[in-house]
Enzyme design. Sequence first.
Site, PDB file in Angstrom:
ATOM      1  N   LYS A 175      -2.414   2.657  -1.433  1.00 29.00           N
ATOM      2  CA  LYS A 175      -2.305   1.749  -2.578  1.00 29.00           C
ATOM      3  C   LYS A 175      -3.594   0.940  -2.720  1.00 29.00           C
ATOM      4  O   LYS A 175      -3.925   0.149  -1.847  1.00 29.00           O
ATOM      5  CB  LYS A 175      -1.129   0.778  -2.422  1.00 29.00           C
ATOM      6  CG  LYS A 175      -1.021  -0.132  -3.644  1.00 29.00           C
ATOM      7  CD  LYS A 175      -0.096  -1.293  -3.443  1.00 29.00           C
ATOM      8  CE  LYS A 175      -0.611  -2.629  -3.926  1.00 29.00           C
ATOM      9  NZ  LYS A 175      -1.532  -2.690  -5.032  1.00 29.00           N
ATOM     10  N   GLU A 250      -5.592  -6.734   8.766  1.00 29.79           N
ATOM     11  CA  GLU A 250      -6.928  -7.348   8.728  1.00 29.79           C
ATOM     12  C   GLU A 250      -6.924  -8.350   7.591  1.00 29.79           C
ATOM     13  O   GLU A 250      -6.694  -7.975   6.437  1.00 29.79           O
ATOM     14  CB  GLU A 250      -8.012  -6.291   8.513  1.00 29.79           C
ATOM     15  CG  GLU A 250      -8.316  -5.452   9.739  1.00 29.79           C
ATOM     16  CD  GLU A 250      -8.756  -6.266  10.942  1.00 29.79           C
ATOM     17  OE1 GLU A 250      -9.229  -7.404  10.782  1.00 29.79           O
ATOM     18  OE2 GLU A 250      -8.591  -5.765  12.067  1.00 29.79           O
TER      19      GLU A 250
HETATM   20  P1  NAP Z   1      -4.015  -9.795  -1.240  1.00 34.65           P
HETATM   21  O1  NAP Z   1      -3.666 -10.583  -2.436  1.00 34.65           O
HETATM   22  O2  NAP Z   1      -3.315 -10.111   0.034  1.00 34.65           O
HETATM   23  O3  NAP Z   1      -3.757  -8.272  -1.650  1.00 34.65           O
HETATM   24  C1  NAP Z   1      -4.060  -7.215  -0.773  1.00 34.65           C
HETATM   25  C2  NAP Z   1      -3.198  -6.021  -1.132  1.00 34.65           C
HETATM   26  O4  NAP Z   1      -1.826  -6.335  -0.882  1.00 34.65           O
HETATM   27  C3  NAP Z   1      -3.276  -5.629  -2.610  1.00 34.65           C
HETATM   28  O5  NAP Z   1      -3.232  -4.230  -2.725  1.00 34.65           O
HETATM   29  C4  NAP Z   1      -2.011  -6.269  -3.171  1.00 34.65           C
HETATM   30  O6  NAP Z   1      -1.552  -5.661  -4.356  1.00 34.65           O
HETATM   31  C5  NAP Z   1      -1.044  -6.028  -2.026  1.00 34.65           C
HETATM   32  N1  NAP Z   1       0.157  -6.869  -2.073  1.00 34.65           N
HETATM   33  C6  NAP Z   1       0.312  -8.061  -2.687  1.00 34.65           C
HETATM   34  N2  NAP Z   1       1.582  -8.504  -2.506  1.00 34.65           N
HETATM   35  C7  NAP Z   1       2.232  -7.576  -1.770  1.00 34.65           C
HETATM   36  C8  NAP Z   1       3.556  -7.456  -1.262  1.00 34.65           C
HETATM   37  N3  NAP Z   1       4.468  -8.387  -1.466  1.00 34.65           N
HETATM   38  N4  NAP Z   1       3.882  -6.349  -0.544  1.00 34.65           N
HETATM   39  C9  NAP Z   1       2.955  -5.392  -0.308  1.00 34.65           C
HETATM   40  N5  NAP Z   1       1.693  -5.449  -0.774  1.00 34.65           N
HETATM   41  C10 NAP Z   1       1.324  -6.533  -1.489  1.00 34.65           C
HETATM   42  O7  NAP Z   1      -5.576  -9.877  -0.924  1.00 34.65           O
HETATM   43  P2  NAP Z   1      -6.794  -9.634  -1.926  1.00 34.65           P
HETATM   44  O8  NAP Z   1      -6.882 -10.806  -2.839  1.00 34.65           O
HETATM   45  O9  NAP Z   1      -6.710  -8.268  -2.515  1.00 34.65           O
HETATM   46  O10 NAP Z   1      -8.045  -9.623  -0.934  1.00 34.65           O
HETATM   47  C11 NAP Z   1      -8.683 -10.781  -0.501  1.00 34.65           C
HETATM   48  C12 NAP Z   1      -8.272 -11.119   0.925  1.00 34.65           C
HETATM   49  O11 NAP Z   1      -8.490  -9.985   1.752  1.00 34.65           O
HETATM   50  C13 NAP Z   1      -9.091 -12.220   1.539  1.00 34.65           C
HETATM   51  O12 NAP Z   1      -8.251 -13.082   2.263  1.00 34.65           O
HETATM   52  C14 NAP Z   1     -10.028 -11.487   2.487  1.00 34.65           C
HETATM   53  O13 NAP Z   1     -10.492 -12.257   3.569  1.00 34.65           O
HETATM   54  C15 NAP Z   1      -9.159 -10.377   2.933  1.00 34.65           C
HETATM   55  N6  NAP Z   1      -9.954  -9.268   3.460  1.00 34.65           N
HETATM   56  C16 NAP Z   1      -9.944  -9.042   4.804  1.00 34.65           C
HETATM   57  C17 NAP Z   1     -10.706  -8.018   5.344  1.00 34.65           C
HETATM   58  C18 NAP Z   1     -10.691  -7.756   6.820  1.00 34.65           C
HETATM   59  O14 NAP Z   1     -11.046  -6.667   7.223  1.00 34.65           O
HETATM   60  N7  NAP Z   1     -10.292  -8.704   7.644  1.00 34.65           N
HETATM   61  C19 NAP Z   1     -11.469  -7.208   4.507  1.00 34.65           C
HETATM   62  C20 NAP Z   1     -11.448  -7.462   3.144  1.00 34.65           C
HETATM   63  C21 NAP Z   1     -10.686  -8.484   2.628  1.00 34.65           C
HETATM   64  P3  NAP Z   1      -2.041  -6.183  -5.798  1.00 34.65           P
HETATM   65  O15 NAP Z   1      -3.496  -5.951  -5.838  1.00 34.65           O
HETATM   66  O16 NAP Z   1      -1.286  -5.327  -6.727  1.00 34.65           O
HETATM   67  O17 NAP Z   1      -1.689  -7.634  -5.843  1.00 34.65           O
END
Ligand code: NAP
Length: 483
Positions: A175, A250
């Site tokens: 996804k 992560e």
């Molecule tokens: P996010 O809002 O948590 O979304 C990540 C993924 O989860 C998206 O595909 C999202 O779908 C999905 N998702 C949302 N709600 C969900 C649910 N209830 N059940 C299952 N999946 C769900 O994060 P983001 O805004 O995309 O990314 C930014 C964050 O990622 C930051 O906190 C950053 O630090 C972190 N990050 C961490 C790493 C690492 O390796 N540590 C690397 C990159 C980014 P939708 O897009 O459809 O909402």
Amino acid sequence: MSELKTYPNYIDGEWVTSDRTFENINPADTSDCVGIFCKANQADVNVAAQAAQDAFPAWAAMAGPARGAYLYKVADFLERNLDSLASDMTREEGKTLPEAKGETMRSINIFRYFAGEGSRIPGIQVPSERDRVFMYAVRRPLGVVAQINPWNFPSAIPAWKLAPALVAGNTALVKPATAAPLSAWRIAEACHEAGIPKGVVNLICGSGGEVGDAMVHAEPVKALSFTGSVPIGQILHGQASARRIRIQLEMGGKNPTIVLADADIDKAVANTINAAMFSTGQKCTATSRVIVEDAIHDDFLARTVEAARALRIGNGLEPGVEIGPAIDQDQLDTNDRYCRIAESEGAVLECGGQVLSHGDFANGFFFEPTVFSGVTERMRIAQEEVFGPVLGVMRAANFEDCMRIANKSEFGLSASIQTRDVSRIFEYVNRIEAGLITVNLPSAGVEYQLPFGGSKESSFGPKEQGPVALDFYTDYKTVYLGY
Ligand code: NAP
């Protein structure tokens, strides 16, 4: 600009359309729709999960080098399309074209690296205590794995999840994030073009609440790899634990760069600006706190502010642009909100701090590169992830004070130190609470050949990338053979 296209989901080797769609919008120019994406639902996820389950036995039974051969073909397809993949990424995510090219090259390298792992997947063979007993353990794939991706590395993260899963013999549900699905779609296209058997790779677009949730609950799914925010990771951890499926998380960071008084100050400034501002600060490994020894604090601050002011902001497709837009209105609002919070808590705004909405910026989500001084440990800007080009400069009395401040965070993803002092480098490596550590380099900018992942609230479960990536995607079968 390429012509507007509708992108179907990829399920059981077929491109599957749906009535419900969503738009992929260019964050640098919201009048530019990058593509229309078909929105999957729970039923689509279940069909994909069943297809992946059906495809699993034959894919798992295939010799590792043969699976690797498919991954080499994926890499070759991506490489042939490098330019269009990079411009697609810049249009959907906003990062600059050189950054997008770099990320696409990284995805290609990741597929090649794990293709090679197909010929190397290690087991364990040790001597038995007993005569005429041969004992060993082999790695076996888990089955169907689900992979939920964020938008900020829309190609590299899907690549570093998918490639090890596939080479180990698993089948996958992928996804992408709703904000930037095209780069992952193009990886699915590469898998299709490479001839990977039907059902082995399935790409399902749609909202996290619907598609992501359905993936975690789909009966055939045996493991979930997630990269994204802490709150969503926590929800998924609860759901995966309840089902007792394997999970890898992560998540966010509040990454420090320590600058000691003996550092090469020009390099320290360049490394800090690189880590804090490039990719618009939207890297999980970005520096958001720079902790500077008192003796050079004022000089470092002045140079950092000057460098931040000089950065060229704009549409990442334009040559010379260094900083693109925030991904969307929500992230832009978050950047703005944290700047106002920092001011209200007493931090000093040295530069930036404003939304840009005039002239060429009018149709995009642009925010000025921002530096605050006078940031202290208790301020929210020193503790909470902003995920934008917002840097807090913190003054520290000495090395010990730097270490204390750096470790005072619930996060532990990446960290950097700028110094020439070898003893302090080793002290720092031993004591810093982070999974990814750099020395005289930016805190961001990792390679795929070594383990990737954080500590504390940033991560949970086995690490990604490098040879250890196989740990999450395999289990052992132990054999005692008498002869
Ligand atoms: P996010 O809002 O948590 O979304 C990540 C993924 O989860 C998206 O595909 C999202 O779908 C999905 N998702 C949302 N709600 C969900 C649910 N209830 N059940 C299952 N999946 C769900 O994060 P983001 O805004 O995309 O990314 C930014 C964050 O990622 C930051 O906190 C950053 O630090 C972190 N990050 C961490 C790493 C690492 O390796 N540590 C690397 C990159 C980014 P939708 O897009 O459809 O909402």
